[in-house]
Design a protein around this motif. Structure first.
Motif, short mmCIF file in Angstrom:
data_model
loop_
_atom_site.label_atom_id
_atom_site.label_comp_id
_atom_site.label_asym_id
_atom_site.label_seq_id
_atom_site.Cartn_x
_atom_site.Cartn_y
_atom_site.Cartn_z
N ILE A 1 41.26 41.07 33.86
CA ILE A 1 42.47 40.31 34.16
C ILE A 1 42.65 40.14 35.66
O ILE A 1 43.00 39.04 36.13
N LEU A 2 42.43 41.21 36.43
CA LEU A 2 42.56 41.09 37.89
C LEU A 2 41.52 40.15 38.48
O LEU A 2 41.81 39.40 39.41
N ILE A 3 40.31 40.16 37.96
CA ILE A 3 39.28 39.24 38.44
C ILE A 3 39.66 37.80 38.12
O ILE A 3 39.50 36.90 38.97
N ILE A 4 40.18 37.56 36.94
CA ILE A 4 40.61 36.20 36.56
C ILE A 4 41.75 35.74 37.47
O ILE A 4 41.77 34.58 37.92
N LEU A 5 42.69 36.62 37.76
CA LEU A 5 43.82 36.24 38.61
C LEU A 5 43.41 36.06 40.06
O LEU A 5 44.05 35.28 40.79
N ALA A 6 42.38 36.73 40.50
CA ALA A 6 41.99 36.66 41.91
C ALA A 6 41.08 35.48 42.22
O ALA A 6 40.80 35.21 43.39
N ARG A 7 40.63 34.78 41.20
CA ARG A 7 39.76 33.63 41.44
C ARG A 7 40.53 32.53 42.16
O ARG A 7 41.70 32.30 41.88
N PRO A 8 39.87 31.82 43.09
CA PRO A 8 40.58 30.75 43.82
C PRO A 8 40.82 29.53 42.97
O PRO A 8 40.31 29.26 41.99
N VAL B 1 39.68 46.09 30.62
CA VAL B 1 40.50 44.90 30.33
C VAL B 1 41.31 44.52 31.57
O VAL B 1 41.40 43.33 31.93
N MET B 2 41.89 45.51 32.23
CA MET B 2 42.68 45.22 33.42
C MET B 2 41.80 44.71 34.56
O MET B 2 42.21 43.84 35.32
N PRO C 1 46.92 63.26 25.13
CA PRO C 1 45.53 62.79 25.04
C PRO C 1 45.39 61.39 24.42
O PRO C 1 44.54 60.61 24.85
N ALA C 2 46.21 61.06 23.44
CA ALA C 2 46.15 59.72 22.85
C ALA C 2 46.55 58.66 23.87
O ALA C 2 45.92 57.59 23.95
N LEU C 3 47.54 58.95 24.69
CA LEU C 3 47.98 58.00 25.70
C LEU C 3 46.94 57.85 26.81
O LEU C 3 46.66 56.75 27.28
N VAL C 4 46.32 58.97 27.20
CA VAL C 4 45.30 58.93 28.26
C VAL C 4 44.07 58.17 27.78
O VAL C 4 43.50 57.36 28.53
N LEU C 5 43.62 58.42 26.56
CA LEU C 5 42.45 57.70 26.05
C LEU C 5 42.71 56.21 25.90
O LEU C 5 41.82 55.39 26.12
N THR C 6 43.94 55.85 25.52
CA THR C 6 44.29 54.43 25.43
C THR C 6 44.25 53.78 26.82
O THR C 6 43.72 52.68 26.98
N ALA C 7 44.81 54.45 27.80
CA ALA C 7 44.79 53.92 29.17
C ALA C 7 43.35 53.81 29.68
O ALA C 7 43.00 52.84 30.35
N LEU C 8 42.53 54.79 29.37
CA LEU C 8 41.13 54.75 29.79
C LEU C 8 40.39 53.59 29.15
O LEU C 8 39.56 52.93 29.79
N ALA C 9 40.69 53.32 27.89
CA ALA C 9 40.03 52.21 27.21
C ALA C 9 40.49 50.86 27.74
O ALA C 9 39.75 49.87 27.67
N LEU C 10 41.69 50.77 28.31
CA LEU C 10 42.20 49.50 28.81
C LEU C 10 41.83 49.22 30.27
O LEU C 10 42.16 48.15 30.78
N VAL C 11 41.17 50.14 30.93
CA VAL C 11 40.77 49.92 32.33
C VAL C 11 39.85 48.70 32.47
O VAL C 11 40.09 47.84 33.33
#
Length: 82
Positions: free
Chosen positions: A75-82, A71-72, A59-69
């Motif tokens: 990051i993907l939007i920043i990387l996808a900008r032209p 953020v990711m 549960p600690a690992l799942v909640l951490t991953a859920l909280a980082l969604v």
């Protein structure tokens, strides 16, 4: 010789709010003073995550991953900008 004080770079309401929070504001000010502090903060956060997983398991690992969604997504939007 005169002494000058550096004003915070960003004076937006969000920036002032974040700097007013006890833990987050202290971390922001520490990173502003010395940029190498960010590495110590990352090591402390990773160690806390390892201890949380050892204590509470998956549960600690799942909640951490859920909280980082969001953020990711940012990051993907920043990387996808032209």
């Amino acid at each position: 010789m005169t002494t000058t004080t550096l004003a915070p770079a960003a004076t937006s309401p969000t920036s002032r709010f974040l700097r007013a929070l006890p833990v987050i504001g202290g971390l922001i000010r520490a990173v502003e003073r010395e940029i190498d502090t960010i590495y110590y903060i990352l090591v402390i956060a990773l160690t806390a995550l390892v201890f949380a997983v050892q204590t509470w398991g998956l549960p600690a690992l799942v909640l951490t991953a859920l909280a980082l969604v969001p953020v990711m997504f940012v990051i993907l939007i920043i990387l996808a900008r032209p």
